[in-house]
Design a protein around this motif. Sequence first.
Motif, PDB file in Angstrom:
ATOM      1  N   TYR A  10       0.766  -1.254  -0.084  1.00 13.28           N
ATOM      2  CA  TYR A  10      -0.073   0.086  -0.109  1.00 13.28           C
ATOM      3  C   TYR A  10       0.978   1.305  -0.003  1.00 13.28           C
ATOM      4  O   TYR A  10       0.500   2.283  -0.793  1.00 13.28           O
ATOM      5  CB  TYR A  10      -1.071  -0.031   1.304  1.00 13.28           C
ATOM      6  N   VAL A  20      -4.271   3.481  -2.169  1.00 13.08           N
ATOM      7  CA  VAL A  20      -5.450   3.713  -2.577  1.00 13.08           C
ATOM      8  C   VAL A  20      -6.304   4.884  -2.300  1.00 13.08           C
ATOM      9  O   VAL A  20      -7.315   5.316  -3.219  1.00 13.08           O
ATOM     10  CB  VAL A  20      -6.226   2.241  -2.763  1.00 13.08           C
ATOM     11  N   TYR A  21      -5.917   5.503  -1.333  1.00  8.23           N
ATOM     12  CA  TYR A  21      -6.786   6.787  -0.869  1.00  8.23           C
ATOM     13  C   TYR A  21      -5.655   7.963  -0.802  1.00  8.23           C
ATOM     14  O   TYR A  21      -4.498   7.899  -0.260  1.00  8.23           O
ATOM     15  CB  TYR A  21      -7.227   6.366   0.738  1.00  8.23           C
ATOM     16  N   ASP A  35      -8.626  -0.210 -10.159  1.00  9.40           N
ATOM     17  CA  ASP A  35      -8.467   0.496  -8.841  1.00  9.40           C
ATOM     18  C   ASP A  35      -9.485   0.298  -7.897  1.00  9.40           C
ATOM     19  O   ASP A  35      -9.294   0.425  -6.801  1.00  9.40           O
ATOM     20  CB  ASP A  35      -8.609   2.094  -9.333  1.00  9.40           C
ATOM     21  N   LYS A  36     -10.656   0.209  -8.277  1.00 11.01           N
ATOM     22  CA  LYS A  36     -11.848  -0.155  -7.089  1.00 11.01           C
ATOM     23  C   LYS A  36     -11.383  -1.482  -6.558  1.00 11.01           C
ATOM     24  O   LYS A  36     -11.758  -1.774  -5.515  1.00 11.01           O
ATOM     25  CB  LYS A  36     -13.061  -0.107  -7.864  1.00 11.01           C
ATOM     26  N   ARG A  92      -8.580  -2.737  -6.088  1.00  8.86           N
ATOM     27  CA  ARG A  92      -7.731  -2.616  -5.020  1.00  8.86           C
ATOM     28  C   ARG A  92      -8.375  -1.877  -3.721  1.00  8.86           C
ATOM     29  O   ARG A  92      -8.007  -2.300  -2.517  1.00  8.86           O
ATOM     30  CB  ARG A  92      -6.646  -1.553  -5.396  1.00  8.86           C
ATOM     31  N   ILE A  93      -9.206  -0.984  -3.966  1.00 10.24           N
ATOM     32  CA  ILE A  93      -9.907  -0.457  -2.767  1.00 10.24           C
ATOM     33  C   ILE A  93     -10.629  -1.599  -1.759  1.00 10.24           C
ATOM     34  O   ILE A  93     -10.810  -1.634  -0.797  1.00 10.24           O
ATOM     35  CB  ILE A  93     -10.863   0.760  -3.292  1.00 10.24           C
ATOM     36  N   TRP A  94     -11.570  -2.387  -2.683  1.00  4.61           N
ATOM     37  CA  TRP A  94     -12.032  -3.524  -2.033  1.00  4.61           C
ATOM     38  C   TRP A  94     -11.146  -4.530  -1.418  1.00  4.61           C
ATOM     39  O   TRP A  94     -11.183  -5.049  -0.140  1.00  4.61           O
ATOM     40  CB  TRP A  94     -12.825  -4.361  -3.090  1.00  4.61           C
ATOM     41  N   ARG A  97     -10.139  -2.671   2.026  1.00  2.95           N
ATOM     42  CA  ARG A  97     -11.132  -2.875   2.980  1.00  2.95           C
ATOM     43  C   ARG A  97     -11.380  -4.018   3.520  1.00  2.95           C
ATOM     44  O   ARG A  97     -11.716  -4.351   4.864  1.00  2.95           O
ATOM     45  CB  ARG A  97     -12.543  -2.376   2.253  1.00  2.95           C
TER      46      ARG A  97
END
Length: 275
Positions: free
Chosen positions: A54, A59-60, A224-225, A227-229, A232
């Motif tokens: 990360y 990702v944020y 990208d999403k 990676r976010i999932w 989380r």
Amino acid sequence: MSHSTHVAEVITARMPEDQAGVRVVRRHHLLVRCSHWLTVPILLGLILSGVSIYWASPVYHHKPDLQTGSSDPLADVGIWICAHVPGLHHYSSPPDWLYNHTSLGPGMLAVALRLHWLCAYLFMLNGLVFVIGSAMGGGWRSLLPRLTDLRDSARMFWYYIGVPVAKLTRRSWMHPPFDTKYNALQRVAYFSVPVAGLLSVFTGWAIHKPMQLYWLAAIFGGYDKARIWHFRLMWVFILFVVPHVILVLADGWDTLRSMIVGWSTKAGRSEDSLQ
């Protein structure tokens, strides 16, 4: 003789006899117990390497802070800690404080990726062992959600919240009754963990092979999403493990023993079986 029958006989032979009105019951299949304990180092390796990954590409993001120049929320946490915790004011790299203490460290992307995928393969293999053990012992039945779980989970949550207060004030605090192996809150939690594990595998492959498995990445809204999932889902495991350990310790030795040797001396319920 089948393997499951042999294991059942071995465990039965090592179980103490029922006495003084206490029913000794078999609780967890050998494979379930093995996969349970192997999950601990595997998950730790995934988290430590995952946070380092990360660091290389968060990702944020937010707009760069005018004072620190940071755009990474985790770096912000490290900066805040070094600024407010005594003894850390002269820390060499405040933005990296959190990464240095919760991961392999910054600048370790290549090593982190290798370790992450090693642990990922072990995680998938361990998950398969859990599924086989649950199928052989019939433990999967105890994990299936019930229609009343939402209501009963709220009652159990309120019970756990009130336990510390009741102990401090020396008041009685009645445990909500249930006649299944797990109470509703446990069942929801234990059912959600395998689901989160499966989603972690899917999102991990979507990130690892976004071109070859484009259809899988598309299910999660793109690379990208995905990676976010994936990030989380790491928090799902963390938020499960902490209260899980606390509640097991609070519940007493019998609960912990059942996951070590496979049997329990608590009163039997309708779903007590070899798992």
